[in-house]
Design an enzyme around this catalytic site. Structure first.
Site, PDB file in Angstrom:
ATOM      1  CD  GLU A  50      -2.927  -1.361   2.176  1.00  0.00           C
ATOM      2  OE1 GLU A  50      -2.765  -0.745   3.223  1.00  0.00           O
ATOM      3  OE2 GLU A  50      -3.859  -2.180   1.888  1.00  0.00           O
ATOM      4  CD  GLU A  61      -4.568 -11.019  -6.260  1.00  0.00           C
ATOM      5  OE1 GLU A  61      -4.000  -9.935  -5.716  1.00  0.00           O
ATOM      6  OE2 GLU A  61      -5.826 -10.992  -6.148  1.00  0.00           O
TER       7      GLU A  61
HETATM    8  N1  THU Z   1      -5.980  -6.285  -2.469  1.00  0.00           N
HETATM    9  C1  THU Z   1      -5.145  -7.242  -3.196  1.00  0.00           C
HETATM   10  O1  THU Z   1      -3.989  -7.519  -2.775  1.00  0.00           O
HETATM   11  N2  THU Z   1      -5.795  -8.224  -4.102  1.00  0.00           N
HETATM   12  C2  THU Z   1      -6.721  -8.197  -4.412  1.00  0.00           C
HETATM   13  O2  THU Z   1      -7.152  -8.603  -5.543  1.00  0.00           O
HETATM   14  C3  THU Z   1      -7.820  -7.176  -3.778  1.00  0.00           C
HETATM   15  C4  THU Z   1      -7.273  -6.279  -3.001  1.00  0.00           C
HETATM   16  C5  THU Z   1      -5.497  -5.620  -1.599  1.00  0.00           C
HETATM   17  C6  THU Z   1      -5.168  -4.264  -1.897  1.00  0.00           C
HETATM   18  C7  THU Z   1      -5.230  -3.166  -0.626  1.00  0.00           C
HETATM   19  O3  THU Z   1      -4.053  -3.315  -0.099  1.00  0.00           O
HETATM   20  C8  THU Z   1      -6.190  -4.133   0.154  1.00  0.00           C
HETATM   21  O4  THU Z   1      -6.191  -5.522  -0.352  1.00  0.00           O
HETATM   22  C9  THU Z   1      -7.492  -3.743   0.417  1.00  0.00           C
HETATM   23  O5  THU Z   1      -8.002  -3.481  -0.609  1.00  0.00           O
END
Ligand code: THU
Length: 135
Positions: A50, A61
């Site tokens: 993030e 992913e």
């Molecule tokens: N996130 C992922 O890593 N993969 C996904 O397919 C959906 C969301 C993460 C992004 C963010 O850091 C957190 O999950 C909340 O949205």
């Protein structure tokens, strides 16, 4: 595409689960781990990373796929995604994966390693925009 056996699936889930602790999630606290299996039988892992500028965040992913692609791998058999509750891959990640291997298997598991969903990517993003549209 080779058919994955149960042991390979469990292995992928295990790796995705193990790397989850490296997720950088000071804002959402939602940790995601991923592990992608290439056609050449190599595994690349990834976590969500993030950023204070929220849209810059990258999903687990895509981290895994981009690590693989930047090492010369562009064909994938499967990806495992692990979250606390078995959340599904987002649309952006589905689109990125479709670019490379529309028929790859997507395995989604929760923090206990329980497989919640197991789907072909083309069923998760039917009618996807792809390279053929640009020919
Ligand atoms: N996130 C992922 O890593 N993969 C996904 O397919 C959906 C969301 C993460 C992004 C963010 O850091 C957190 O999950 C909340 O949205």
């Amino acid at each position: 595409m080779k058919k994955l056996d149960q042991e390979q699936k469990i292995d992928l889930v295990k790796i995705a689960s193990e790397v989850r602790k490296w997720a950088y999630t000071p804002y959402s606290h939602y940790q995601v781990g991923a592990a992608v299996l290439t056609d050449s039988d190599r595994i690349y892992d990834g976590v969500n990373i993030e950023n204070a500028a929220f849209p810059v965040t990258i999903c687990a992913e895509r981290t895994a796929i981009f690590k693989a692609v930047s090492n010369g791998e562009t064909k994938f058999q499967a990806i495992a995604v692990v979250t606390k509750d078995g959340g599904m891959p987002c649309g952006s990640c589905r689109q990125v994966m479709v670019e490379f291997s529309p028929e790859m298997l997507v395995i989604v598991a929760n923090e206990n390693g329980k497989i919640i969903a197991e789907k072909k990517l083309s069923d998760l993003l039917p009618g996807a925009f792809g390279a053929v549209s640009l020919e």
